[in-house]
Design a protein around this motif. Structure first.
Motif, PDB file in Angstrom:
ATOM      1  N   GLU A  52       0.577  -1.106  -0.261  1.00  0.00           N
ATOM      2  CA  GLU A  52      -0.008   0.220  -0.174  1.00  0.00           C
ATOM      3  C   GLU A  52       0.383   1.227   0.018  1.00  0.00           C
ATOM      4  O   GLU A  52       0.597   2.149  -0.511  1.00  0.00           O
ATOM      5  CB  GLU A  52      -1.022  -0.348   1.100  1.00  0.00           C
ATOM      6  N   ASP A  55       2.107   1.931  -3.591  1.00  0.00           N
ATOM      7  CA  ASP A  55       0.727   2.409  -4.516  1.00  0.00           C
ATOM      8  C   ASP A  55       1.203   4.394  -4.345  1.00  0.00           C
ATOM      9  O   ASP A  55       0.801   4.862  -4.714  1.00  0.00           O
ATOM     10  CB  ASP A  55       0.543   1.762  -4.269  1.00  0.00           C
ATOM     11  N   VAL A  56       1.173   4.599  -2.952  1.00  0.00           N
ATOM     12  CA  VAL A  56       0.631   6.484  -2.050  1.00  0.00           C
ATOM     13  C   VAL A  56       1.495   6.316  -3.182  1.00  0.00           C
ATOM     14  O   VAL A  56       1.625   7.652  -3.313  1.00  0.00           O
ATOM     15  CB  VAL A  56       0.832   6.121  -0.982  1.00  0.00           C
ATOM     16  N   THR A  57       3.163   6.326  -2.549  1.00  0.00           N
ATOM     17  CA  THR A  57       4.301   7.187  -3.095  1.00  0.00           C
ATOM     18  C   THR A  57       4.243   7.168  -4.879  1.00  0.00           C
ATOM     19  O   THR A  57       4.109   8.455  -5.398  1.00  0.00           O
ATOM     20  CB  THR A  57       5.879   5.971  -3.340  1.00  0.00           C
ATOM     21  N   GLN A  58       3.602   5.831  -5.273  1.00  0.00           N
ATOM     22  CA  GLN A  58       3.125   6.282  -7.018  1.00  0.00           C
ATOM     23  C   GLN A  58       2.522   6.988  -7.209  1.00  0.00           C
ATOM     24  O   GLN A  58       2.873   8.324  -8.120  1.00  0.00           O
ATOM     25  CB  GLN A  58       2.844   4.717  -7.622  1.00  0.00           C
ATOM     26  N   GLU A  59       1.189   7.229  -6.338  1.00  0.00           N
ATOM     27  CA  GLU A  59       0.431   7.913  -6.637  1.00  0.00           C
ATOM     28  C   GLU A  59       0.562   9.777  -6.254  1.00  0.00           C
ATOM     29  O   GLU A  59       0.416  10.251  -6.869  1.00  0.00           O
ATOM     30  CB  GLU A  59      -0.419   7.750  -6.013  1.00  0.00           C
ATOM     31  N   ALA A  60       1.323   9.962  -5.063  1.00  0.00           N
ATOM     32  CA  ALA A  60       2.591  10.882  -4.773  1.00  0.00           C
ATOM     33  C   ALA A  60       3.270  11.152  -6.000  1.00  0.00           C
ATOM     34  O   ALA A  60       3.384  12.784  -6.085  1.00  0.00           O
ATOM     35  CB  ALA A  60       2.415  10.644  -2.896  1.00  0.00           C
ATOM     36  N   LEU A  62       3.462  10.586  -8.939  1.00  0.00           N
ATOM     37  CA  LEU A  62       2.712  11.543 -10.574  1.00  0.00           C
ATOM     38  C   LEU A  62       1.855  12.619 -10.107  1.00  0.00           C
ATOM     39  O   LEU A  62       1.521  13.562 -11.197  1.00  0.00           O
ATOM     40  CB  LEU A  62       1.263  10.734 -11.019  1.00  0.00           C
ATOM     41  N   ARG A  63       1.138  12.578  -9.267  1.00  0.00           N
ATOM     42  CA  ARG A  63       0.627  14.011  -8.649  1.00  0.00           C
ATOM     43  C   ARG A  63       1.844  15.628  -8.728  1.00  0.00           C
ATOM     44  O   ARG A  63       1.592  16.231  -9.546  1.00  0.00           O
ATOM     45  CB  ARG A  63      -0.130  13.896  -7.361  1.00  0.00           C
ATOM     46  N   LYS A  66       2.591  15.675 -12.423  1.00  0.00           N
ATOM     47  CA  LYS A  66       1.498  16.915 -13.002  1.00  0.00           C
ATOM     48  C   LYS A  66       1.537  18.685 -12.402  1.00  0.00           C
ATOM     49  O   LYS A  66       0.911  19.531 -13.735  1.00  0.00           O
ATOM     50  CB  LYS A  66       0.251  16.073 -12.690  1.00  0.00           C
ATOM     51  N   LEU A  89      -3.366  10.417   1.284  1.00  0.00           N
ATOM     52  CA  LEU A  89      -3.644   9.566   1.227  1.00  0.00           C
ATOM     53  C   LEU A  89      -3.118   8.569   2.052  1.00  0.00           C
ATOM     54  O   LEU A  89      -4.488   7.991   1.460  1.00  0.00           O
ATOM     55  CB  LEU A  89      -2.657   9.088  -0.525  1.00  0.00           C
ATOM     56  N   ARG A  93      -6.552   5.968   2.761  1.00  0.00           N
ATOM     57  CA  ARG A  93      -7.286   4.595   2.306  1.00  0.00           C
ATOM     58  C   ARG A  93      -7.262   4.495   4.136  1.00  0.00           C
ATOM     59  O   ARG A  93      -8.032   2.771   4.073  1.00  0.00           O
ATOM     60  CB  ARG A  93      -5.558   4.098   1.997  1.00  0.00           C
TER      61      ARG A  93
END
Length: 194
Positions: A52, A55-60, A62-63, A66, A89, A93
């Protein structure tokens, strides 16, 4: 021209993010190598689940990529912004998982030369992780950001969207709870007065 990764070690995070926003892929790689391990460790401590946390690291990240083209240097530190995103994030979760047990994944063991020291380090890490689990969520966030991630109180206040006084209160209460929880194990964990 290809530059070695370590050529960017002295470049501040904010400058790397701006460079990436202007199309510099090497800056993105350098910033990712610098920040992703720290963010994953923080998320893992909050979520107690390595997959998890990744996954959070990847999402952060990506943000972060952006917003890179619009990043305005001097308004906030990249790490402060990133820790706040990760905190949010993780909180999301955890809220979704309320009521279900989270798996406990121990910290990876340090690569130390001595077996005894390695075992002691592992016992200490497990004791700390167990003690951190006793803390309410907001106290755990504040304590981890301050004493494990090394952020200062104003940075933590920004990450958690609370006042500096609230950060001080959360960390003080958290430290007292940790001290009480670990006091009986001082000798077992190799902490001696003297």
């Amino acid at each position: 021209m290809n530059m070695p990764y370590d050529a960017l070690n002295d470049v501040p995070d904010e400058a790397l993010l701006v460079a990436y926003g202007n199309g510099d892929g090497a800056a993105a790689r350098a910033l990712t190598m610098r920040l992703a391990p720290r963010v994953t460790g923080y998320a893992n401590r909050l979520l107690k689940d390595r997959a998890e946390a990744e996954d959070v690291t990847q999402e952060a990240m990506l943000r972060l990529w952006k917003i890179a083209p619009d990043w305005r240097q001097g308004e906030a530190k990249v790490t402060t912004w990133l820790y706040r995103v990760v905190t949010n994030l993780c909180t999301d979760r955890l809220r979704r998982k309320r009521g279900s047990a989270l798996e406990d994944i121990p910290e990876p063991e340090d690569d130390t030369p001595g077996v005894e020291q390695s075992m002691q380090n592992s016992a200490r890490a497990q004791a700390l992780e167990a003690a951190l689990r006793l803390l309410p969520e907001r106290q755990r966030q504040a304590v981890v950001l301050r004493h494990i991630e090394g952020l200062n109180n104003p940075e933590i206040a920004q990450v958690m969207d609370i006042s500096v006084e609230a950060v001080e209160s959360l960390t003080a209460r958290g430290k007292r709870t940790l001290a009480t929880a670990l006091a009986a194990r001082k000798e077992e964990l190799g902490y001696t007065d003297g």
